[in-house]
Scaffold this active site. Structure first.
Site, PDB file in Angstrom:
ATOM      1  N   HIS A 130       0.804  -1.224   0.000  1.00 53.28           N
ATOM      2  CA  HIS A 130       0.000   0.000   0.000  1.00 53.28           C
ATOM      3  C   HIS A 130       0.835   1.271   0.000  1.00 53.28           C
ATOM      4  O   HIS A 130       0.588   2.178  -0.787  1.00 53.28           O
ATOM      5  CB  HIS A 130      -0.928  -0.008   1.220  1.00 53.28           C
ATOM      6  CG  HIS A 130      -1.776   1.209   1.349  1.00 53.28           C
ATOM      7  ND1 HIS A 130      -1.383   2.317   2.066  1.00 53.28           N
ATOM      8  CD2 HIS A 130      -2.999   1.514   0.843  1.00 53.28           C
ATOM      9  CE1 HIS A 130      -2.319   3.253   1.996  1.00 53.28           C
ATOM     10  NE2 HIS A 130      -3.309   2.781   1.262  1.00 53.28           N
ATOM     11  N   GLU A 145      -4.191   0.353  10.990  1.00 53.33           N
ATOM     12  CA  GLU A 145      -5.542   0.922  10.996  1.00 53.33           C
ATOM     13  C   GLU A 145      -6.397   0.401  12.141  1.00 53.33           C
ATOM     14  O   GLU A 145      -7.410   0.987  12.491  1.00 53.33           O
ATOM     15  CB  GLU A 145      -6.231   0.698   9.652  1.00 53.33           C
ATOM     16  CG  GLU A 145      -7.425   1.602   9.473  1.00 53.33           C
ATOM     17  CD  GLU A 145      -8.035   1.560   8.093  1.00 53.33           C
ATOM     18  OE1 GLU A 145      -9.071   2.222   7.893  1.00 53.33           O
ATOM     19  OE2 GLU A 145      -7.487   0.882   7.216  1.00 53.33           O
ATOM     20  N   GLU A 190      -3.658  -4.468   9.605  1.00 54.52           N
ATOM     21  CA  GLU A 190      -3.960  -3.547   8.512  1.00 54.52           C
ATOM     22  C   GLU A 190      -2.953  -2.387   8.433  1.00 54.52           C
ATOM     23  O   GLU A 190      -3.294  -1.230   8.619  1.00 54.52           O
ATOM     24  CB  GLU A 190      -5.392  -3.006   8.636  1.00 54.52           C
ATOM     25  CG  GLU A 190      -6.452  -4.088   8.564  1.00 54.52           C
ATOM     26  CD  GLU A 190      -7.861  -3.534   8.582  1.00 54.52           C
ATOM     27  OE1 GLU A 190      -8.047  -2.348   8.243  1.00 54.52           O
ATOM     28  OE2 GLU A 190      -8.784  -4.290   8.949  1.00 54.52           O
ATOM     29  N   HIS A 220      -0.851   0.552   7.008  1.00 50.93           N
ATOM     30  CA  HIS A 220      -1.024   1.495   5.889  1.00 50.93           C
ATOM     31  C   HIS A 220       0.234   2.339   5.728  1.00 50.93           C
ATOM     32  O   HIS A 220       1.193   1.914   5.112  1.00 50.93           O
ATOM     33  CB  HIS A 220      -2.283   2.329   6.095  1.00 50.93           C
ATOM     34  CG  HIS A 220      -3.533   1.603   5.756  1.00 50.93           C
ATOM     35  ND1 HIS A 220      -3.934   1.398   4.454  1.00 50.93           N
ATOM     36  CD2 HIS A 220      -4.473   1.002   6.530  1.00 50.93           C
ATOM     37  CE1 HIS A 220      -5.065   0.712   4.449  1.00 50.93           C
ATOM     38  NE2 HIS A 220      -5.421   0.450   5.694  1.00 50.93           N
TER      39      HIS A 220
END
Length: 292
Positions: free
Chosen positions: A218, A276, A259, A261
């Site tokens: 990402h 996240e 998660e 990022h």
């Protein structure tokens, strides 16, 4: 690797950067706030807007600048917590942000990048319709480089506003994160293809497949201490390092389904990533030596 809970699980730590004060700054995309994290994990929170603070960078005036995803605005927060917001024209999905003399941002609808002027106005450069410009970086050549997520391409924008689009070799790669490496090239990640890419200033693209092609990389940032770049794998629950030659080292996060990022490297070489699910993770140079 250390993990610091800095928010509720639904607050969404998302963008992250190293501030001019040496602290780590992180957006809380679902809580309308920006957090300052000291090296020991102590966190101070500043409310900025309920409209989705997304990506953040250090910029002019020794301040932090961030985008507001749902407000069509760019925000500024000083290291003492003073906040101001600047609406930008005809923008929805204000997402990417970079600073290099000026503050630049992306607008995913309509497809454009904008440059904030000192008086608060903005100069806009249109990009191909439907291309969804995402993140951006100031290149070593003085141009602005931007990922075009839905076009599967990288755009180069000169200071005068001339745009060159470089399609990627892999179809539907969906590039997102982008950074300028210490080797003078621009590095990016392809979230749909599971690859890291490198593009030179003349437009030559090299792609490096990740061991886990389903890891959904990402964000990416250059490592000014060790060289190469660090990136996050959102679905793979890990962060990774890639050398200029394309050698990849992966580090699993110590908590499941975190998660990851945004990612940043502090001046001492410590790597920080926003999770996240409510935390930030810290990978120190000592940790890296132990797990290499």
């Amino acid at each position: 690797m250390d993990v610091f809970m800095i928010a509720e699980s639904g607050d969404g730590p998302y963008g992250i950067t190293t501030g001019p004060d040496g602290a780590i700054w992180c957006t809380l995309v679902h809580a309308g706030a920006v957090a300052r994290i000291a090296p020991d994990g102590t966190t101070t929170r500043f409310d900025v807007s309920g409209d989705g603070p997304a990506l953040i960078t250090s910029g002019p005036g020794d301040a932090l600048w961030f985008t507001l995803l749902r407000a069509g605005a760019v925000g500024r927060v000083t290291t003492t917590g003073a906040v101001s917001l600047t609406p930008v024209p005809d923008a929805q999905g204000t997402y990417g942000i970079a600073a290099g003399g000026h503050v630049w941002y992306t607008s995913m609808q309509p497809d454009q990048v904008g440059r904030l002027e000192p008086d608060g106005s903005a100069t806009v450069v249109p990009l191909p319709a439907g291309s969804m410009p995402s993140m951006l970086t100031t290149g070593a050549d003085g141009a602005l480089w931007c990922t075009l997520n839905q076009a599967g391409a990288i755009a180069r924008i000169t200071p005068s506003g001339a745009v060159t689009v470089f399609p990627l070799p892999t179809p539907d790669a969906a590039p997102v994160g982008i950074t300028t490496g210490g080797d003078g090239a621009v590095w990016f990640v392809e979230i749909a293809a599971g690859q890291v890419g490198r593009i030179t200033t003349d437009g030559t693209v090299t792609e490096f497949p990740l061991p886990d092609r389903a890891g959904r990389p990402h964000a990416i940032t250059a490592d000014p201490v060790r060289g190469g770049c660090w990136f996050t794998e959102w679905a793979g629950n890990r962060i990774g390092h890639i050398t200029p030659a394309g050698d990849i080292t992966l580090h699993d996060l110590p908590v499941p389904d975190a998660e990851p990022h945004g990612i940043t490297v502090s001046p001492d070489g410590t790597v920080w990533t926003a999770l996240e699910t409510g935390a930030v993770a810290r990978l120190t140079p000592r940790d890296r030596a132990a797990t290499r």
